[in-house]
Design an enzyme around this catalytic site. Structure first.
Site, mmCIF file in Angstrom:
data_model
loop_
_atom_site.group_PDB
_atom_site.id
_atom_site.type_symbol
_atom_site.label_atom_id
_atom_site.label_comp_id
_atom_site.label_asym_id
_atom_site.label_seq_id
_atom_site.Cartn_x
_atom_site.Cartn_y
_atom_site.Cartn_z
ATOM 1 N N ASN A 250 0.787 -1.201 0.105
ATOM 2 C CA ASN A 250 -0.023 -0.112 0.092
ATOM 3 C C ASN A 250 0.928 1.251 0.069
ATOM 4 O O ASN A 250 0.411 2.255 0.240
ATOM 5 C CB ASN A 250 -0.806 -0.129 1.120
ATOM 6 N N ARG B 268 2.765 6.336 11.905
ATOM 7 C CA ARG B 268 2.243 5.562 13.160
ATOM 8 C C ARG B 268 1.677 7.174 14.101
ATOM 9 O O ARG B 268 2.754 7.869 14.174
ATOM 10 C CB ARG B 268 2.984 4.608 13.846
ATOM 11 N N GLN C 283 -6.161 3.222 18.311
ATOM 12 C CA GLN C 283 -7.163 2.929 16.935
ATOM 13 C C GLN C 283 -8.175 2.141 17.479
ATOM 14 O O GLN C 283 -7.865 0.829 17.800
ATOM 15 C CB GLN C 283 -6.190 2.694 15.841
ATOM 16 N N HIS D 134 -7.620 5.942 9.913
ATOM 17 C CA HIS D 134 -6.484 5.372 9.214
ATOM 18 C C HIS D 134 -7.091 4.632 7.847
ATOM 19 O O HIS D 134 -7.565 3.517 7.868
ATOM 20 C CB HIS D 134 -6.020 4.290 9.974
#
Ligand code: NAI
Length: 367
Positions: free
Chosen positions: A126, A265, A294, A318
């Site tokens: 990704n 992060r 998260q 995210h």
């Protein structure tokens, strides 16, 4: 059904995010509990047990219940199930932890090494999606897009209110912390914007031809690096050496009025320090999609961090690395890693983070 495979029956536990009605509307949402990375039939046809859940918090969660006898666990950074040392202590049979995506900081890698649990991720799956998100966020912040759009949605029209804090990307100094797969792609995408200079801070040097191709200069000292950048983008993994790398002290070295983008992060930046620096005007804008917890709680400081003009916040959930194109790549990658594991085939070295009790990747800190 292959009788040999049944004899080696594995229990695979996947912790993914929920899509609800969107999973039916969009079958390409593969990284979800409904679409199960598209590997349910493949696993079950080989006699393996495949448990998929989104329930990841606390000792009574499905995650902690099933980890006790799972041999393989699949987790995702988008809805991270934290594979801590304590959780690993309960996971007597666990052999391999696969990250559906990139970034395995939600796994205690030192504990995995001690337990000889292999940690693998789908390297590169990704990285384009994230690099594109970084560019989008840089432009959003520098051009002051979010307040401009919100004003229009409210039915208002006030050009000066937005233009008072809207700049060009051309002529700015942009630096990346981490010049790996994502950081380098960000630099490649920045090149045509005619920035004043591109910089990077990374303990691993880029090959000379790669650095020359984008015209980037390496700066060895973090504070020196920060002091030169109008825009800082964070593209390094989270590990002991990057936790709260951006904090009250290092922010002092950033240029007053600079912008900070973090799609790496959440915990690399101290959220409270960022909020303070925005309120004081030292940081003009902060954007990205990663949070130190998260899902982020409703009162997370980054949901209410604004610059002195009430703007400068370009945060999202995210999402950057979970574009549909990325989901296809990381779903296929998870299948390939599992297939290698089942058939005792060599894993692609680029996918290995820790294996045989050692770090296989050089990206998780100088060791
Ligand atoms: P990579 O392994 O190709 O590159 C990481 C680079 O960071 C390496 O060159 C490494 O030397 C450098 N680095 C490590 N520690 C550093 C430090 N203390 N200071 C400066 N540089 C340091 O990894 P890639 O593919 O570029 O991904 C980077 C990170 O981005 C991942 O670990 C993950 O946390 C995050 N990520 C976020 C996604 C999202 O959806 N928001 C999706 C994919 C990755």
């Amino acid at each position: 059904m292959n009788p040999t495979a049944v004899a080696n029956k594995e229990k695979i536990l996947a912790v993914l995010y929920t899509a609800g009605k969107y999973a039916k509307e969009q079958p390409k949402l593969l990284g979800t509990i409904e679409n199960k990375l598209g590997i349910k039939d493949w696993l079950e046809s080989q006699g393996h047990e495949y448990i998929v859940t989104d329930d990841k918090e606390g000792p009574n969660s499905e995650f902690q219940k099933h980890i006790k006898d799972a041999t393989c666990v699949i987790t995702t950074p988008f809805h991270p199930a934290y594979l801590t040392r304590d959780v690993m202590n309960k996971a007597d049979k666990l052999k391999i932890a696969i990250t559906a995506g990139v970034g395995s900081d939600h796994i205690d890698l030192n504990a995995a090494n001690e337990r000889k649990i292999t940690v693998a991720e789908v390297t590169g799956s990704n990285v384009v999606a994230v690099a594109e998100h970084v560019l989008m966020t840089i432009l959003n912040l520098v051009r002051n897009f979010v307040p401009a759009h919100e004003q229009i949605m409210r039915g208002e029209w006030d050009v000066a209110q937005v233009a008072r804090n809207s700049y060009d990307l051309e002529g700015k100094v942009v630096g990346t912390i981490g010049a790996g797969r994502i950081g380098y792609r960000v630099l490649q995408r920045l090149k045509p914007f005619d920035c004043k200079e591109l910089l990077y801070f990374d303990y691993q040097a880029l090959p000379k031809d790669a650095a020359d191709a984008v015209g980037v200069r390496r700066v060895d000292d973090l504070k020196d690096f920060l002091s030169q950048c109008d825009i800082v983008t964070v593209n390094a993994p989270l590990h002991e050496g990057t936790h709260h790398l951006i904090n009250d002290d290092t922010i002092k070295s950033m240029k007053p009025g600079s912008w900070l983008i973090n799609t790496a992060r959440g915990a690399i930046c101290d959220a409270a320090a960022v909020k303070r620096a925005m309120a004081s005007g030292h940081i003009n804008g902060y954007g990205g999609d990663v949070w130190d917890t998260q899902p982020a709680p409703a009162d997370h400081p980054l949901r209410s961090a604004f610059n002195t003009m009430g703007g400068g916040n370009a945060m999202t959930a995210h999402i950057s690395g979970t574009s549909l194109d990325s989901q296809e790549r990381y779903a296929n990658g998870v299948k390939e890693i599992l297939d290698n594991y089942f058939n005792k085939k060599e894993q692609n070295p680029a996918n290995l983070i820790v294996t045989d009790g050692q770090y296989a990747s050089k990206a998780y800190g100088k060791r």
